[in-house]
Write a protein that holds these residues in place. Structure first.
Motif, PDB file in Angstrom:
ATOM      1  N   UNK A   3      11.987 -20.269   9.316  1.00 30.85           N
ATOM      2  CA  UNK A   3      12.032 -20.706  10.352  1.00 30.85           C
ATOM      3  C   UNK A   3      12.435 -21.113  11.056  1.00 30.85           C
ATOM      4  N   UNK A   4      13.951 -20.834  11.120  1.00 33.98           N
ATOM      5  CA  UNK A   4      15.771 -20.366  11.495  1.00 33.98           C
ATOM      6  C   UNK A   4      15.494 -18.983  12.526  1.00 33.98           C
ATOM      7  N   UNK A   5      14.723 -17.996  11.829  1.00 36.82           N
ATOM      8  CA  UNK A   5      14.947 -17.015  12.298  1.00 36.82           C
ATOM      9  C   UNK A   5      13.723 -16.786  13.583  1.00 36.82           C
ATOM     10  N   UNK A   6      12.698 -17.620  13.655  1.00 41.37           N
ATOM     11  CA  UNK A   6      11.515 -17.559  14.933  1.00 41.37           C
ATOM     12  C   UNK A   6      12.752 -18.810  15.635  1.00 41.37           C
ATOM     13  N   UNK A   7      13.960 -19.841  15.239  1.00 40.66           N
ATOM     14  CA  UNK A   7      14.062 -20.301  16.351  1.00 40.66           C
ATOM     15  C   UNK A   7      15.388 -19.637  17.220  1.00 40.66           C
ATOM     16  N   UNK A  92       7.427  -9.186   5.932  1.00 41.74           N
ATOM     17  CA  UNK A  92       7.808  -9.708   7.526  1.00 41.74           C
ATOM     18  C   UNK A  92       9.048 -10.780   7.613  1.00 41.74           C
ATOM     19  N   UNK A  93       9.383 -10.976   6.381  1.00 44.64           N
ATOM     20  CA  UNK A  93      10.424 -12.114   7.124  1.00 44.64           C
ATOM     21  C   UNK A  93       9.803 -12.563   6.734  1.00 44.64           C
ATOM     22  N   UNK A  94       8.970 -12.969   6.675  1.00 46.34           N
ATOM     23  CA  UNK A  94       7.455 -14.958   6.594  1.00 46.34           C
ATOM     24  C   UNK A  94       6.678 -14.625   5.106  1.00 46.34           C
ATOM     25  N   UNK A  95       6.712 -15.589   5.021  1.00 49.77           N
ATOM     26  CA  UNK A  95       6.147 -16.065   3.936  1.00 49.77           C
ATOM     27  C   UNK A  95       4.577 -16.387   4.007  1.00 49.77           C
ATOM     28  N   UNK A  96       3.917 -16.113   3.212  1.00 44.71           N
ATOM     29  CA  UNK A  96       2.152 -16.527   3.455  1.00 44.71           C
ATOM     30  C   UNK A  96       1.886 -17.453   4.454  1.00 44.71           C
ATOM     31  N   UNK A  97       1.033 -17.749   4.683  1.00 44.38           N
ATOM     32  CA  UNK A  97       0.980 -19.180   5.363  1.00 44.38           C
ATOM     33  C   UNK A  97       1.767 -19.277   6.797  1.00 44.38           C
ATOM     34  N   UNK A  98       2.567 -18.882   7.304  1.00 44.03           N
ATOM     35  CA  UNK A  98       4.157 -18.862   8.137  1.00 44.03           C
ATOM     36  C   UNK A  98       4.337 -17.465   9.111  1.00 44.03           C
ATOM     37  N   UNK A  99       3.147 -16.425   8.405  1.00 47.85           N
ATOM     38  CA  UNK A  99       3.330 -15.190   9.479  1.00 47.85           C
ATOM     39  C   UNK A  99       3.565 -15.379  10.538  1.00 47.85           C
ATOM     40  N   UNK A 100       3.861 -14.991  11.752  1.00 53.10           N
ATOM     41  CA  UNK A 100       3.941 -14.992  12.717  1.00 53.10           C
ATOM     42  C   UNK A 100       4.351 -13.158  13.527  1.00 53.10           C
ATOM     43  N   UNK A 101       4.847 -12.870  15.053  1.00 53.00           N
ATOM     44  CA  UNK A 101       4.824 -12.299  15.088  1.00 53.00           C
ATOM     45  C   UNK A 101       6.662 -12.555  15.892  1.00 53.00           C
ATOM     46  N   UNK A 102       6.980 -13.382  15.795  1.00 51.75           N
ATOM     47  CA  UNK A 102       8.652 -13.978  16.119  1.00 51.75           C
ATOM     48  C   UNK A 102       9.574 -13.661  14.761  1.00 51.75           C
ATOM     49  N   UNK A 103      10.965 -13.474  15.160  1.00 55.76           N
ATOM     50  CA  UNK A 103      11.912 -13.279  14.045  1.00 55.76           C
ATOM     51  C   UNK A 103      11.376 -12.618  13.272  1.00 55.76           C
ATOM     52  N   UNK A 104      10.873 -11.840  13.167  1.00 60.07           N
ATOM     53  CA  UNK A 104      10.552 -10.742  11.579  1.00 60.07           C
ATOM     54  C   UNK A 104      11.224 -10.054  11.497  1.00 60.07           C
ATOM     55  N   UNK A 105      11.849  -9.647  10.772  1.00 63.32           N
ATOM     56  CA  UNK A 105      12.538  -9.019   9.754  1.00 63.32           C
ATOM     57  C   UNK A 105      13.017  -7.432   9.977  1.00 63.32           C
ATOM     58  N   UNK A 106      11.893  -7.189  10.781  1.00 62.41           N
ATOM     59  CA  UNK A 106      12.522  -6.259  11.390  1.00 62.41           C
ATOM     60  C   UNK A 106      11.208  -5.143  12.297  1.00 62.41           C
ATOM     61  N   UNK A 107      11.416  -4.306  12.710  1.00 64.20           N
ATOM     62  CA  UNK A 107      10.279  -4.850  13.977  1.00 64.20           C
ATOM     63  C   UNK A 107       9.304  -4.202  13.686  1.00 64.20           C
ATOM     64  N   UNK A 108       8.124  -5.007  14.540  1.00 71.99           N
ATOM     65  CA  UNK A 108       6.884  -4.303  13.871  1.00 71.99           C
ATOM     66  C   UNK A 108       5.571  -4.169  15.167  1.00 71.99           C
TER      67      UNK A 108
END
Length: 153
Positions: A3-7, A92-108
């Motif tokens: 959540x913080x990575x998205x913000x 992705x850096x996000x847990x299942x159910x929270x995966x989104x295209x923002x604040x990713x662990x690395x560029x995808x």
């Protein structure tokens, strides 16, 4: 963390976007739609796939859309293989159910299915299973640099 990575992503990129959070169940598209008071198809469901090369890609589509395996193969020249549940956060850096295209662990590489064009505004997750981001489809395309494809039934 997710959540913080998205913000942080929104702040670092000077994007006028906010993450809405709820305590309600959002494990399914139907539950998320009820929790956020929107239609199921307004959910911009983000699905993660792994290609034979090992590359992880994200495909966003309207909430009730389903991947058409034939179209996937036409686009990517291989069979659709979803990222295994236990590797989603790692890739992705996000847990299942929270995966989104923002604040990713690395560029995808990000792909946007044409079904999203049915709407002016959509709601992808915000990094957790209990969050969403209200965003116009045009801004979503700009922010993600997503490539438009036709990959659903």
């Amino acid at each position: 963390m997710s959540l913080q990575s998205v913000k942080d992503y929104f702040k670092e990129n000077n994007l006028p976007l906010e993450v809405s959070e709820t305590e309600k169940e959002t494990g399914t598209v139907a539950e998320a739609a009820v929790a956020f008071g929107i239609e199921e198809d307004e959910i911009a469901k983000t699905m993660s796939f792994v290609l034979k090369s090992g590359e992880c890609i994200l495909i966003l589509m309207k909430g009730t859309a389903r991947v058409d395996n034939k179209k996937f193969k036409e686009n990517f020249k291989e069979k659709a293989v979803m990222v295994p549940f236990d590797r989603v956060e790692e890739l992705t850096g996000h847990i299942p159910g929270g995966v989104c295209p923002f604040g990713l662990k690395k560029d995808l590489r990000i792909f946007l299915d044409k079904t999203l064009k049915e709407f002016d505004i959509v709601y992808p997750a915000g990094g957790t299973p209990h969050s969403a981001v209200k965003i116009t489809v045009n801004m979503l395309a700009d922010v993600t640099k997503g490539q438009w494809i036709d990959v659903t039934k």
